[in-house]
Scaffold this active site. Structure first.
Site, PDB file in Angstrom:
ATOM      1  N   ASP A 152       0.809  -1.213   0.000  1.00 45.34           N
ATOM      2  CA  ASP A 152       0.000   0.000   0.000  1.00 45.34           C
ATOM      3  C   ASP A 152       0.852   1.277   0.000  1.00 45.34           C
ATOM      4  O   ASP A 152       2.023   1.274   0.402  1.00 45.34           O
ATOM      5  CB  ASP A 152      -0.886   0.035   1.251  1.00 45.34           C
ATOM      6  CG  ASP A 152      -2.055  -0.948   1.179  1.00 45.34           C
ATOM      7  OD1 ASP A 152      -2.061  -1.816   0.278  1.00 45.34           O
ATOM      8  OD2 ASP A 152      -2.946  -0.848   2.042  1.00 45.34           O
ATOM      9  N   ASP A 153       0.199   2.342  -0.430  1.00 46.37           N
ATOM     10  CA  ASP A 153       0.634   3.738  -0.231  1.00 46.37           C
ATOM     11  C   ASP A 153       1.677   4.238  -1.231  1.00 46.37           C
ATOM     12  O   ASP A 153       2.112   5.374  -1.137  1.00 46.37           O
ATOM     13  CB  ASP A 153       1.142   4.003   1.209  1.00 46.37           C
ATOM     14  CG  ASP A 153       0.095   3.703   2.264  1.00 46.37           C
ATOM     15  OD1 ASP A 153      -1.047   3.383   1.895  1.00 46.37           O
ATOM     16  OD2 ASP A 153       0.426   3.786   3.460  1.00 46.37           O
ATOM     17  N   HIS A 205       3.726  -2.411   3.033  1.00 42.24           N
ATOM     18  CA  HIS A 205       3.749  -1.064   2.449  1.00 42.24           C
ATOM     19  C   HIS A 205       5.000  -0.832   1.605  1.00 42.24           C
ATOM     20  O   HIS A 205       6.105  -1.165   2.042  1.00 42.24           O
ATOM     21  CB  HIS A 205       3.689  -0.017   3.571  1.00 42.24           C
ATOM     22  CG  HIS A 205       2.378  -0.012   4.296  1.00 42.24           C
ATOM     23  ND1 HIS A 205       2.077  -0.915   5.293  1.00 42.24           N
ATOM     24  CD2 HIS A 205       1.267   0.765   4.145  1.00 42.24           C
ATOM     25  CE1 HIS A 205       0.844  -0.676   5.734  1.00 42.24           C
ATOM     26  NE2 HIS A 205       0.329   0.322   5.061  1.00 42.24           N
ATOM     27  N   HIS A 235      -6.266   3.215  -3.888  1.00 41.18           N
ATOM     28  CA  HIS A 235      -6.143   3.436  -2.439  1.00 41.18           C
ATOM     29  C   HIS A 235      -6.398   4.909  -2.102  1.00 41.18           C
ATOM     30  O   HIS A 235      -5.829   5.432  -1.147  1.00 41.18           O
ATOM     31  CB  HIS A 235      -4.747   2.992  -1.989  1.00 41.18           C
ATOM     32  CG  HIS A 235      -4.589   2.797  -0.499  1.00 41.18           C
ATOM     33  ND1 HIS A 235      -5.551   2.239   0.308  1.00 41.18           N
ATOM     34  CD2 HIS A 235      -3.540   3.085   0.326  1.00 41.18           C
ATOM     35  CE1 HIS A 235      -5.108   2.196   1.560  1.00 41.18           C
ATOM     36  NE2 HIS A 235      -3.902   2.718   1.597  1.00 41.18           N
TER      37      HIS A 235
HETATM   38 ZN    ZN Z   1      -2.633   2.950   3.229  1.00 41.46          ZN
END
Ligand code: ZN
Length: 230
Positions: free
Chosen positions: A53-54, A198, A104
């Site tokens: 993620d991110d 992440h 996201h």
């Molecule tokens: Zn996130």
């Protein structure tokens, strides 16, 4: 749309429903299109879904892609739209390597605290950035912080998105040390786990240090890797 889990086998992508009641995992995979290469490996029945993620992040995403390539593992990247516009070439590289690129939100907003208009902007702006980078629009939406309520569910559905969270949290973002990240994943994993890690949003040095051990161990335990599409 319905969330599906795909396994990349050579150049052939085989999709199966995650919910066995809707499409049993024992069902044979759909026939490959005539132009596709022959299927060389069995559809993995023991599997995990790796998610990052991110990102995309210029410092960390390429390193994670290199490690995934070394272990022949595919993953799903839930990207923040404003990061995609900074590094569309990284989203393209992720996509071209056979990984899945999904939504996201634009700024990593908590979707529970937005107006209807702001919600729509967070999602559709990210869709557009990803579409521009890779040529297709994501169907999965991972709500930042896993933040969901009935309104979030209804608004996501209205935009044609499936909300996807995780079942195993590596908690890598707390920077607990490489060993702790490895152990948290390996102690909690089972077939069908969706593992949260992440590649962006902060210093991901520990995630990168932990990833080879995680992948090596999962492969040794017989896990295959599937990606998410919705
Ligand atoms: Zn996130």
């Amino acid at each position: 749309m319905m969330m599906v889990v795909s396994a990349v086998i050579g150049t052939v992508v085989v999709a199966a429903a995650r919910n066995p009641s809707q499409q049993p995992q024992s069902a044979p995979p759909p026939p490959a299109p005539p132009s596709a290469a022959p299927v060389k490996a069995a559809f993995p029945t023991k599997y995990v879904v790796l998610t990052f993620d991110d990102g995309p992040d210029a410092a960390y995403t390429p390193k994670i892609l290199d490690i995934l390539a070394t272990y022949e593992a595919k993953a799903t990247f839930f990207e923040v739209g404003k990061n995609v516009t900074k590094h569309p070439e990284l989203s393209k590289r992720i996509h071209d390597a056979g990984h899945s690129v999904q939504n996201h939100t634009w700024t990593h907003a908590d979707l529970r605290h937005l107006s209807a208009t702001a919600f729509r902007q967070q999602v559709t702006s990210t869709d557009q950035a990803i579409q521009a980078a890779i040529g297709s629009t994501p169907g999965c939406l991972r709500p930042p912080y896993g933040g969901m309520d009935p309104t979030v569910r209804q608004r996501a559905k209205a935009l044609g998105k499936d909300l996807v969270v995780w079942t195993v949290d590596s908690r890598d973002w707390t920077k607990p040390g490489t060993t702790a990240i490895v152990q948290r994943v390996l102690k909690n994993v089972h077939s069908g786990s969706v593992i949260l890690m992440h590649d962006g949003g902060g210093n991901r040095t520990q995630t990168i240090a932990a990833l080879p051990t995680i992948l090596k161990s999962l492969k040794a335990k017989g896990y295959g890797f599937r990606t998410l599409t919705c």
